[in-house]
Motif scaffolding. Structure first.
Motif, PDB file in Angstrom:
ATOM      1  N   PHE A  74      70.123  46.388 100.303  1.00  0.00           N
ATOM      2  CA  PHE A  74      69.375  46.556  99.064  1.00  0.00           C
ATOM      3  C   PHE A  74      68.617  47.866  99.157  1.00  0.00           C
ATOM      4  N   HIS A  75      68.883  48.751  98.201  1.00  0.00           N
ATOM      5  CA  HIS A  75      68.216  50.046  98.132  1.00  0.00           C
ATOM      6  C   HIS A  75      66.987  49.873  97.240  1.00  0.00           C
ATOM      7  N   LEU A  76      65.827  50.059  97.828  1.00  0.00           N
ATOM      8  CA  LEU A  76      64.568  49.845  97.136  1.00  0.00           C
ATOM      9  C   LEU A  76      63.949  51.181  96.747  1.00  0.00           C
ATOM     10  N   GLY A  77      63.056  51.144  95.784  1.00  0.00           N
ATOM     11  CA  GLY A  77      62.388  52.369  95.388  1.00  0.00           C
ATOM     12  C   GLY A  77      61.178  52.083  94.533  1.00  0.00           C
ATOM     13  N   VAL A  78      60.399  53.109  94.331  1.00  0.00           N
ATOM     14  CA  VAL A  78      59.193  52.999  93.514  1.00  0.00           C
ATOM     15  C   VAL A  78      59.506  53.448  92.098  1.00  0.00           C
ATOM     16  N   GLU A  79      58.681  53.031  91.192  1.00  0.00           N
ATOM     17  CA  GLU A  79      58.765  53.496  89.821  1.00  0.00           C
ATOM     18  C   GLU A  79      57.470  54.229  89.525  1.00  0.00           C
ATOM     19  N   GLN A  80      57.569  55.360  88.875  1.00  0.00           N
ATOM     20  CA  GLN A  80      56.391  56.143  88.540  1.00  0.00           C
ATOM     21  C   GLN A  80      55.493  55.374  87.578  1.00  0.00           C
ATOM     22  N   THR A  81      54.199  55.567  87.702  1.00  0.00           N
ATOM     23  CA  THR A  81      53.296  55.013  86.705  1.00  0.00           C
ATOM     24  C   THR A  81      53.506  55.773  85.403  1.00  0.00           C
ATOM     25  N   ASP A  82      53.111  55.158  84.303  1.00  0.00           N
ATOM     26  CA  ASP A  82      53.375  55.763  83.007  1.00  0.00           C
ATOM     27  C   ASP A  82      52.308  55.316  82.013  1.00  0.00           C
ATOM     28  N   CYS A  83      52.114  56.081  80.991  1.00  0.00           N
ATOM     29  CA  CYS A  83      51.248  55.717  79.876  1.00  0.00           C
ATOM     30  C   CYS A  83      52.115  54.941  78.879  1.00  0.00           C
ATOM     31  N   LYS A  84      51.751  53.693  78.625  1.00  0.00           N
ATOM     32  CA  LYS A  84      52.519  52.879  77.691  1.00  0.00           C
ATOM     33  C   LYS A  84      52.127  53.141  76.240  1.00  0.00           C
ATOM     34  N   ALA A  85      51.057  53.868  76.024  1.00  0.00           N
ATOM     35  CA  ALA A  85      50.560  54.119  74.664  1.00  0.00           C
ATOM     36  C   ALA A  85      50.604  55.611  74.340  1.00  0.00           C
ATOM     37  N   LYS A  86      51.719  56.249  74.663  1.00  0.00           N
ATOM     38  CA  LYS A  86      51.837  57.696  74.461  1.00  0.00           C
ATOM     39  C   LYS A  86      51.523  58.103  73.029  1.00  0.00           C
ATOM     40  N   GLU A  87      52.052  57.356  72.071  1.00  0.00           N
ATOM     41  CA  GLU A  87      51.838  57.700  70.667  1.00  0.00           C
ATOM     42  C   GLU A  87      50.357  57.586  70.307  1.00  0.00           C
ATOM     43  N   THR A  88      49.718  56.502  70.732  1.00  0.00           N
ATOM     44  CA  THR A  88      48.295  56.297  70.448  1.00  0.00           C
ATOM     45  C   THR A  88      47.444  57.366  71.120  1.00  0.00           C
ATOM     46  N   PRO A  94      40.154  67.924  79.108  1.00  0.00           N
ATOM     47  CA  PRO A  94      39.334  67.080  78.215  1.00  0.00           C
ATOM     48  C   PRO A  94      39.650  67.363  76.742  1.00  0.00           C
ATOM     49  N   GLY A  95      39.817  66.301  75.968  1.00  0.00           N
ATOM     50  CA  GLY A  95      40.124  66.430  74.546  1.00  0.00           C
ATOM     51  C   GLY A  95      41.583  66.674  74.235  1.00  0.00           C
ATOM     52  N   SER A  96      42.452  66.717  75.255  1.00  0.00           N
ATOM     53  CA  SER A  96      43.859  67.015  75.011  1.00  0.00           C
ATOM     54  C   SER A  96      44.653  65.811  74.518  1.00  0.00           C
ATOM     55  N   GLY A  97      44.058  64.588  74.580  1.00  0.00           N
ATOM     56  CA  GLY A  97      44.793  63.392  74.173  1.00  0.00           C
ATOM     57  C   GLY A  97      45.496  62.706  75.313  1.00  0.00           C
ATOM     58  N   CYS A  98      45.434  63.308  76.496  1.00  0.00           N
ATOM     59  CA  CYS A  98      46.064  62.710  77.664  1.00  0.00           C
ATOM     60  C   CYS A  98      45.300  61.459  78.082  1.00  0.00           C
ATOM     61  N   CYS A  99      46.026  60.399  78.448  1.00  0.00           N
ATOM     62  CA  CYS A  99      45.370  59.169  78.909  1.00  0.00           C
ATOM     63  C   CYS A  99      44.543  59.516  80.084  1.00  0.00           C
TER      64      CYS A  99
END
Length: 161
Positions: free
Chosen positions: A126-140, A156-161
């Protein structure tokens, strides 16, 4: 990979040695044990204030320091028998993502996804691996689907989570 897929693969390959590749070219030692099976429920709120809910199966692998010289890997049959015993006490959810929790002195504790599996001779890998974290509310949050590598993107103020 869903829990039911893992169980089916183990059932189809009972006589194979069961190996886990946690990073390319690095394998969990033959001295591993399945020390815990967790039925996890995640009940969360993302950064856009949206609720989310899902379940996972987490199987913990631990290398026994008393068996560090062990060379024979656990068989798929033995792993399946452990999981079946667990299932009788605390039924596993079949339709949920399965992950493996693992660490060693050179690798931080992580919950690893199953990226792929293969049969190679007498081994089931079994080849295992990590998944990157992500912003689930990109549009918001005003975050584009693909962000160019730039320090100013998350100013600051760029809209980035």
């Amino acid at each position: 990979m869903k829990t039911k897929e893992l169980l089916n693969i183990l059932n189809e390959n009972p006589n194979k040695n069961l190996l886990f590749e946690y990073t390319p070219g690095s394998f969990v030692g033959a001295n591993y044990h399945i020390t815990e099976v967790k039925n996890i429920t995640i009940d969360s709120i993302d950064c856009g204030a949206r609720p989310d809910y899902w379940k996972e199966t987490i199987i913990q692998l631990w290398e026994s320091p008393k068996e560090k010289d062990k060379r024979d890997y656990m068989s798929a049959y033995k792993a399946l028998s452990i999981l079946n015993k667990v299932d009788k006490v605390k039924p596993m959810e079949r339709e949920v993502e399965v992950k493996f929790e693992y660490s060693n002195p050179n690798f931080h504790t992580a919950q690893l996804y199953v990226n792929a599996h293969q049969v190679n001779g007498d081994n089931l890998i079994f080849h295992l691996g990590v998944e990157q974290t992500d912003c689930k509310a990109k549009e918001t949050c005003g975050v584009p689907e693909t962000i160019e590598e730039s320090v100013s993107e998350c100013a600051p103020g760029s809209g980035c989570c």
